[in-house]
Design an enzyme around this catalytic site. Sequence first.
Site, mmCIF file in Angstrom:
data_model
loop_
_atom_site.group_PDB
_atom_site.id
_atom_site.type_symbol
_atom_site.label_atom_id
_atom_site.label_comp_id
_atom_site.label_asym_id
_atom_site.label_seq_id
_atom_site.Cartn_x
_atom_site.Cartn_y
_atom_site.Cartn_z
ATOM 1 N N ASP A 1 7.887 -80.634 33.378
ATOM 2 C CA ASP A 1 7.081 -79.576 33.984
ATOM 3 C C ASP A 1 7.489 -78.282 33.278
ATOM 4 O O ASP A 1 8.638 -77.846 33.389
ATOM 5 C CB ASP A 1 7.418 -79.516 35.488
ATOM 6 C CG ASP A 1 6.691 -78.397 36.220
ATOM 7 O OD1 ASP A 1 6.047 -77.557 35.565
ATOM 8 O OD2 ASP A 1 6.786 -78.369 37.470
ATOM 9 N N LYS B 1 1.292 -68.809 35.225
ATOM 10 C CA LYS B 1 2.535 -68.075 34.976
ATOM 11 C C LYS B 1 2.481 -67.382 33.611
ATOM 12 O O LYS B 1 2.819 -66.226 33.485
ATOM 13 C CB LYS B 1 3.745 -69.016 35.017
ATOM 14 C CG LYS B 1 3.745 -70.014 36.181
ATOM 15 C CD LYS B 1 4.207 -69.424 37.481
ATOM 16 C CE LYS B 1 3.909 -70.242 38.718
ATOM 17 N NZ LYS B 1 4.515 -71.552 38.805
ATOM 18 N N TRP C 1 10.560 -77.490 42.805
ATOM 19 C CA TRP C 1 9.448 -78.140 42.099
ATOM 20 C C TRP C 1 9.869 -79.515 41.600
ATOM 21 O O TRP C 1 9.126 -80.483 41.708
ATOM 22 C CB TRP C 1 8.957 -77.262 40.948
ATOM 23 C CG TRP C 1 8.390 -75.957 41.419
ATOM 24 C CD1 TRP C 1 8.834 -74.715 41.084
ATOM 25 C CD2 TRP C 1 7.280 -75.757 42.312
ATOM 26 N NE1 TRP C 1 8.075 -73.758 41.725
ATOM 27 C CE2 TRP C 1 7.120 -74.365 42.475
ATOM 28 C CE3 TRP C 1 6.408 -76.609 42.992
ATOM 29 C CZ2 TRP C 1 6.133 -73.810 43.288
ATOM 30 C CZ3 TRP C 1 5.421 -76.060 43.806
ATOM 31 C CH2 TRP C 1 5.298 -74.682 43.944
HETATM 32 C C1 LIG Z 1 4.427 -72.597 39.993
HETATM 33 C C2 LIG Z 1 5.052 -73.881 39.651
HETATM 34 C C3 LIG Z 1 4.552 -75.109 40.120
HETATM 35 C C4 LIG Z 1 3.371 -75.183 41.044
HETATM 36 O O1 LIG Z 1 2.233 -74.964 40.334
HETATM 37 P P1 LIG Z 1 0.776 -75.102 40.988
HETATM 38 O O2 LIG Z 1 -0.071 -74.884 39.784
HETATM 39 O O3 LIG Z 1 0.667 -74.043 42.023
HETATM 40 O O4 LIG Z 1 0.655 -76.464 41.558
HETATM 41 C C5 LIG Z 1 5.173 -76.270 39.718
HETATM 42 N N1 LIG Z 1 6.232 -76.238 38.904
HETATM 43 C C6 LIG Z 1 6.749 -75.088 38.443
HETATM 44 C C7 LIG Z 1 7.922 -75.120 37.518
HETATM 45 C C8 LIG Z 1 6.180 -73.872 38.801
HETATM 46 O O5 LIG Z 1 6.689 -72.722 38.333
#
Ligand SMILES: *Cc1c(COP(=O)(O)O)cnc(C)c1O
Length: 362
Positions: free
Chosen positions: A172, A196, A102
């Site tokens: 993020d 999540k 990511w």
């Molecule tokens: C799941 C995840 C993403 C992707 O998220 P989307 O909402 O599917 O774009 C990005 N960064 C992290 C840390 C994630 O766990």
Amino acid sequence: MARVYNFSAGPSMLPEEVLKRAAEEMLEYGSSGQSVMEMSHRSKDYQAIIDAAEADLRDIMNIPDNYKVLFLQGGASTQFAMVPMNIMTGSGKADFIITGQWAKKAYKEAARYGAARAVASSEADTYSYIPKVTKDMIDPEADYVHICMNNTIYGTKYHALPEVGDVTLVADISSCILSEPIDVSKFGILYAGAQKNVAPAGLTIVIIREDLIGRAMDITPTMLNYQTHSEAGSMFNTPPCYCIYIAGLVFKWIKSIGGLEKMKEINERKAKLLYDFLDSSTLFRGTVRKEDRSLMNVPFVTGSEELDAKFVKAAAAAGFVNLKGHRSVGGMRASIYNAMPEEGVAALVQFMKKFEEENKNV
Ligand SMILES: *Cc1c(COP(=O)(O)O)cnc(C)c1O
């Protein structure tokens, strides 16, 4: 009805209390005569729902007044572009710490809009640790430094923030939001896909310091400009109404438990159960550096692909589902987000002990 223990990395479990409440309110929300799904987002009832959700999130995360909370769409992946388009506009440079897929995607996307630089990476070691970054490694002219706070696929997290001096820190927090307290004032922007730890897929939460709004590149599409959503109270267009409603219920659930300090305590207990077992097991072992271990995502292996596959299959049959590791890592991964009860982790550890006993001499 038999609900399984779902260890999925996302979308993932929601608190049972929240699902029950949503079920009760499915046909009629309050005395509105309709479901939240059917409501106009411009109605008084809905405005009260989104206002309460924002107020509760501010309260739980202790978000300072000079930060905006935005309820957006497009997932965390859209933020990979939105962040540079909006704030990579001073020097046009930004620094990235590459701790997983990511983080790398965020870096690659930003490189389309400016001078993105990878200052450190643990890729050569399958992202099994968080590289140490000191202030002298950071470009003081960078518009921001980007980190991925919890690496969902690999199971690492920052236990301390990197030293970035006066440069704006962007994180993020998709897979660790609301898992423990976080000092929002240390960041310029925090963002997270909701699927999540917060709500069903479809909602993205952005927490942004106000002075970072209004600096977007001219090419920025209206819908990707933070200013658009900030000025419209996340109602420039139709927001992900139902997801925001569920998020609001999850925020109330966290408050009822005792907030993020309490959440952290519970999450640490859950993670310890699993890590202690992995550290003492003769069959299973964790895959990342101990000091960087995640509280939310716990990858582990047996050392034999065959045995891994046998374990995942047997676990699913016993009601422990989605334990297969990410395709890029293999093995297993147990995602133990806020909504995974302690009993679920304890039951998994019992099951792993039994599997170990039965497969010791294979
Ligand atoms: C799941 C995840 C993403 C992707 O998220 P989307 O909402 O599917 O774009 C990005 N960064 C992290 C840390 C994630 O766990």
